[in-house]
Write a protein that holds these residues in place. Structure first.
Motif, PDB file in Angstrom:
ATOM      1  N   LYS A 173     -18.861  87.083  -3.637  1.00 53.04           N
ATOM      2  CA  LYS A 173     -18.230  87.532  -5.040  1.00 53.04           C
ATOM      3  C   LYS A 173     -17.015  86.571  -5.400  1.00 53.04           C
ATOM      4  CE  LYS A 173     -19.222  92.289  -3.851  1.00 53.04           C
ATOM      5  NZ  LYS A 173     -18.364  93.618  -3.752  1.00 53.04           N
ATOM      6  N   ALA A 174     -17.414  85.176  -5.216  1.00 52.04           N
ATOM      7  CA  ALA A 174     -16.251  84.256  -5.601  1.00 52.04           C
ATOM      8  C   ALA A 174     -15.911  84.251  -6.994  1.00 52.04           C
ATOM      9  CB  ALA A 174     -16.948  82.776  -5.250  1.00 52.04           C
ATOM     10  N   LEU A 175     -16.983  84.485  -8.010  1.00 51.65           N
ATOM     11  CA  LEU A 175     -16.659  84.626  -9.429  1.00 51.65           C
ATOM     12  C   LEU A 175     -17.251  86.077  -9.797  1.00 51.65           C
ATOM     13  CD1 LEU A 175     -18.206  81.463 -10.715  1.00 51.65           C
ATOM     14  CD2 LEU A 175     -15.769  81.850 -10.288  1.00 51.65           C
ATOM     15  N   LYS A 176     -16.475  86.661 -10.877  1.00 47.13           N
ATOM     16  CA  LYS A 176     -16.732  87.825 -11.506  1.00 47.13           C
ATOM     17  C   LYS A 176     -16.944  87.474 -13.122  1.00 47.13           C
ATOM     18  CE  LYS A 176     -15.323  92.621 -12.003  1.00 47.13           C
ATOM     19  NZ  LYS A 176     -14.150  93.605 -11.431  1.00 47.13           N
ATOM     20  N   ILE A 177     -17.954  87.947 -13.574  1.00 43.81           N
ATOM     21  CA  ILE A 177     -18.148  87.720 -15.119  1.00 43.81           C
ATOM     22  C   ILE A 177     -18.955  88.969 -15.525  1.00 43.81           C
ATOM     23  CG2 ILE A 177     -19.305  86.219 -16.676  1.00 43.81           C
ATOM     24  CD1 ILE A 177     -19.447  84.116 -14.809  1.00 43.81           C
ATOM     25  N   ASP A 178     -18.067  89.553 -16.356  1.00 45.13           N
ATOM     26  CA  ASP A 178     -18.638  91.118 -16.992  1.00 45.13           C
ATOM     27  C   ASP A 178     -19.162  91.870 -15.856  1.00 45.13           C
ATOM     28  OD1 ASP A 178     -18.134  90.134 -19.566  1.00 45.13           O
ATOM     29  OD2 ASP A 178     -20.019  89.161 -19.705  1.00 45.13           O
ATOM     30  N   ASP A 179     -18.093  92.151 -14.887  1.00 43.26           N
ATOM     31  CA  ASP A 179     -18.627  93.060 -13.911  1.00 43.26           C
ATOM     32  C   ASP A 179     -19.910  92.648 -12.923  1.00 43.26           C
ATOM     33  OD1 ASP A 179     -16.270  94.840 -14.261  1.00 43.26           O
ATOM     34  OD2 ASP A 179     -17.611  95.709 -16.033  1.00 43.26           O
ATOM     35  N   VAL A 180     -20.234  91.421 -13.058  1.00 44.24           N
ATOM     36  CA  VAL A 180     -21.396  90.795 -12.287  1.00 44.24           C
ATOM     37  C   VAL A 180     -20.759  89.923 -11.280  1.00 44.24           C
ATOM     38  CG1 VAL A 180     -23.544  89.648 -11.955  1.00 44.24           C
ATOM     39  CG2 VAL A 180     -23.235  91.204 -13.962  1.00 44.24           C
ATOM     40  N   TYR A 181     -20.924  89.803  -9.874  1.00 42.80           N
ATOM     41  CA  TYR A 181     -20.585  88.873  -9.188  1.00 42.80           C
ATOM     42  C   TYR A 181     -21.494  87.924  -8.716  1.00 42.80           C
ATOM     43  CZ  TYR A 181     -16.800  92.496  -8.241  1.00 42.80           C
ATOM     44  OH  TYR A 181     -15.664  93.312  -8.230  1.00 42.80           O
ATOM     45  N   TYR A 182     -20.774  86.694  -8.470  1.00 50.06           N
ATOM     46  CA  TYR A 182     -21.545  85.313  -8.095  1.00 50.06           C
ATOM     47  C   TYR A 182     -20.922  84.989  -6.761  1.00 50.06           C
ATOM     48  CZ  TYR A 182     -23.538  85.693 -12.605  1.00 50.06           C
ATOM     49  OH  TYR A 182     -24.017  86.418 -13.922  1.00 50.06           O
ATOM     50  N   ASP A 183     -22.005  84.700  -5.726  1.00 52.51           N
ATOM     51  CA  ASP A 183     -21.427  84.072  -4.590  1.00 52.51           C
ATOM     52  C   ASP A 183     -21.551  82.515  -4.628  1.00 52.51           C
ATOM     53  OD1 ASP A 183     -21.485  86.690  -3.539  1.00 52.51           O
ATOM     54  OD2 ASP A 183     -23.289  86.229  -2.428  1.00 52.51           O
ATOM     55  N   GLU A 184     -20.781  81.916  -3.864  1.00 47.14           N
ATOM     56  CA  GLU A 184     -20.539  80.447  -4.072  1.00 47.14           C
ATOM     57  C   GLU A 184     -20.956  79.905  -2.391  1.00 47.14           C
ATOM     58  OE1 GLU A 184     -17.118  79.040  -5.919  1.00 47.14           O
ATOM     59  OE2 GLU A 184     -17.994  79.107  -7.902  1.00 47.14           O
ATOM     60  N   GLU A 185     -21.727  78.925  -2.515  1.00 46.91           N
ATOM     61  CA  GLU A 185     -21.985  77.958  -1.263  1.00 46.91           C
ATOM     62  C   GLU A 185     -20.971  76.835  -1.385  1.00 46.91           C
ATOM     63  OE1 GLU A 185     -25.662  76.854   0.295  1.00 46.91           O
ATOM     64  OE2 GLU A 185     -26.766  78.376  -0.481  1.00 46.91           O
ATOM     65  N   LEU A 186     -20.265  77.010  -0.020  1.00 40.81           N
ATOM     66  CA  LEU A 186     -19.293  75.782   0.274  1.00 40.81           C
ATOM     67  C   LEU A 186     -19.818  74.713   0.873  1.00 40.81           C
ATOM     68  CD1 LEU A 186     -16.390  78.068   1.371  1.00 40.81           C
ATOM     69  CD2 LEU A 186     -17.181  77.450  -1.109  1.00 40.81           C
ATOM     70  N   MET A 187     -19.965  73.490   0.253  1.00 40.32           N
ATOM     71  CA  MET A 187     -20.774  72.178   1.074  1.00 40.32           C
ATOM     72  C   MET A 187     -19.723  71.172   1.230  1.00 40.32           C
ATOM     73  SD  MET A 187     -23.983  72.384  -1.310  1.00 40.32           S
ATOM     74  CE  MET A 187     -25.211  71.614   0.027  1.00 40.32           C
ATOM     75  N   ILE A 188     -20.155  70.421   2.172  1.00 36.25           N
ATOM     76  CA  ILE A 188     -19.207  69.197   2.547  1.00 36.25           C
ATOM     77  C   ILE A 188     -20.199  67.865   2.890  1.00 36.25           C
ATOM     78  CG2 ILE A 188     -19.366  69.622   5.090  1.00 36.25           C
ATOM     79  CD1 ILE A 188     -16.465  68.847   5.130  1.00 36.25           C
ATOM     80  N   ASN A 189     -19.509  66.837   2.615  1.00 34.52           N
ATOM     81  CA  ASN A 189     -20.303  65.628   2.767  1.00 34.52           C
ATOM     82  C   ASN A 189     -19.109  64.805   3.605  1.00 34.52           C
ATOM     83  OD1 ASN A 189     -21.181  62.868   2.786  1.00 34.52           O
ATOM     84  ND2 ASN A 189     -22.756  63.413   1.430  1.00 34.52           N
ATOM     85  N   TYR A 190     -19.320  64.605   4.927  1.00 31.30           N
ATOM     86  CA  TYR A 190     -18.579  63.534   5.547  1.00 31.30           C
ATOM     87  C   TYR A 190     -19.075  62.100   5.185  1.00 31.30           C
ATOM     88  CZ  TYR A 190     -16.754  67.505   8.054  1.00 31.30           C
ATOM     89  OH  TYR A 190     -16.217  68.753   8.406  1.00 31.30           O
ATOM     90  N   LEU A 191     -18.107  61.369   4.408  1.00 28.08           N
ATOM     91  CA  LEU A 191     -18.503  60.095   4.001  1.00 28.08           C
ATOM     92  C   LEU A 191     -18.685  59.086   5.310  1.00 28.08           C
ATOM     93  CD1 LEU A 191     -16.092  59.782   1.247  1.00 28.08           C
ATOM     94  CD2 LEU A 191     -18.483  60.463   0.828  1.00 28.08           C
ATOM     95  N   PRO A 192     -19.833  58.118   4.793  1.00 28.97           N
ATOM     96  CA  PRO A 192     -19.840  57.132   5.966  1.00 28.97           C
ATOM     97  C   PRO A 192     -18.776  56.128   6.035  1.00 28.97           C
ATOM     98  CG  PRO A 192     -21.352  56.845   4.160  1.00 28.97           C
ATOM     99  CD  PRO A 192     -20.783  58.073   3.850  1.00 28.97           C
ATOM    100  N   ASN A 193     -18.838  55.377   7.119  1.00 29.37           N
ATOM    101  CA  ASN A 193     -17.841  54.277   7.739  1.00 29.37           C
ATOM    102  C   ASN A 193     -16.366  54.791   7.363  1.00 29.37           C
ATOM    103  OD1 ASN A 193     -20.108  52.706   7.336  1.00 29.37           O
ATOM    104  ND2 ASN A 193     -20.165  52.476   5.324  1.00 29.37           N
ATOM    105  N   LYS A 194     -16.258  56.174   7.763  1.00 29.94           N
ATOM    106  CA  LYS A 194     -14.662  56.584   7.621  1.00 29.94           C
ATOM    107  C   LYS A 194     -14.425  57.137   9.062  1.00 29.94           C
ATOM    108  CE  LYS A 194     -14.263  56.135   3.171  1.00 29.94           C
ATOM    109  NZ  LYS A 194     -12.993  56.109   2.113  1.00 29.94           N
ATOM    110  N   THR A 195     -13.314  56.916   9.519  1.00 30.16           N
ATOM    111  CA  THR A 195     -12.921  57.273  10.890  1.00 30.16           C
ATOM    112  C   THR A 195     -12.866  58.907  10.617  1.00 30.16           C
ATOM    113  OG1 THR A 195     -12.015  55.305  11.659  1.00 30.16           O
ATOM    114  CG2 THR A 195     -11.527  57.163  12.676  1.00 30.16           C
ATOM    115  N   ILE A 196     -13.424  59.657  11.241  1.00 31.52           N
ATOM    116  CA  ILE A 196     -13.343  61.205  11.459  1.00 31.52           C
ATOM    117  C   ILE A 196     -13.477  61.746  12.587  1.00 31.52           C
ATOM    118  CG2 ILE A 196     -14.255  63.270  10.230  1.00 31.52           C
ATOM    119  CD1 ILE A 196     -15.534  61.886   7.969  1.00 31.52           C
ATOM    120  N   GLU A 197     -12.435  62.514  13.036  1.00 27.88           N
ATOM    121  CA  GLU A 197     -12.574  63.152  14.571  1.00 27.88           C
ATOM    122  C   GLU A 197     -12.699  64.573  14.217  1.00 27.88           C
ATOM    123  OE1 GLU A 197      -9.445  62.055  17.163  1.00 27.88           O
ATOM    124  OE2 GLU A 197      -9.350  60.001  16.526  1.00 27.88           O
TER     125      GLU A 197
END
Length: 172
Positions: A147-171
């Motif tokens: 129910k991330a968004l509500k438009i005219d009493d209709v709810y929409y779910d949102e998928e949360l996505m990530i991309n860890y960029l290459p060549n970067k130091t990430i712990e």
């Protein structure tokens, strides 16, 4: 097709495509057509020239057919992350690789910023073509906001996505 960073001179064509996006795919944006239709040209110019964002436009025959924005923060604790927002390709330009090129180029831009280690985005959970586009570019789903968004009493779910960029130091 030409892809380039939009500038203040592009405010009018950007706003035209943005309003089209808000009308044709309202469930894909947190903002609405009604909220943005009366934005001044100065406000749009400011949006396109901020120090903490880059908006790329895709042009076919000098006509803006797609756009995407990268937003990041100067705050130390979150400077390592950026968000992709405002992705849209005009219906006439779809299935021609415009979306792929925009995502590729915004990722190149993000990779050129030394502090950015990961890219985040949200996509309407039912938008299979957009999710497939992001997955092709290495994004993975890490959550679902119901129910991330509500438009005219209709709810929409949102998928949360990530991309860890290459060549970067990430712990993790």
């Amino acid at each position: 097709m030409e892809i380039r960073q939009l500038t203040a001179k592009d405010a009018t064509i950007y706003q035209s495509l943005r309003l089209e996006a808000l009308q044709s795919a309202p469930e894909a944006f947190a903002s609405s057509y009604e909220e943005e239709v009366d934005y001044s040209n100065e406000l749009i110019e400011h949006r396109l020239t901020q120090q903490t964002s880059y908006t790329l436009g895709a042009f076919e025959n000098d006509h803006l057919v797609g756009m995407v924005t990268l937003i990041f923060s100067p705050k130390r604790k979150i400077a390592h992350r950026a968000s992709i927002v405002g992705m849209y390709v005009d219906a006439t330009a779809r299935k021609k690789g415009v979306g792929d090129q925009l995502v590729k180029e915004i990722m190149v831009k993000a990779n050129s910023l030394p502090q950015i280690e990961s890219l985040h985005l949200s996509v309407t959970a039912t938008n299979e073509p957009a999710k497939a586009l992001y997955k092709r570019h290495g994004f993975t789903t890490y959550g679902l906001e119901e129910k991330a968004l509500k438009i005219d009493d209709v709810y929409y779910d949102e998928e949360l996505m990530i991309n860890y960029l290459p060549n970067k130091t990430i712990e993790r």
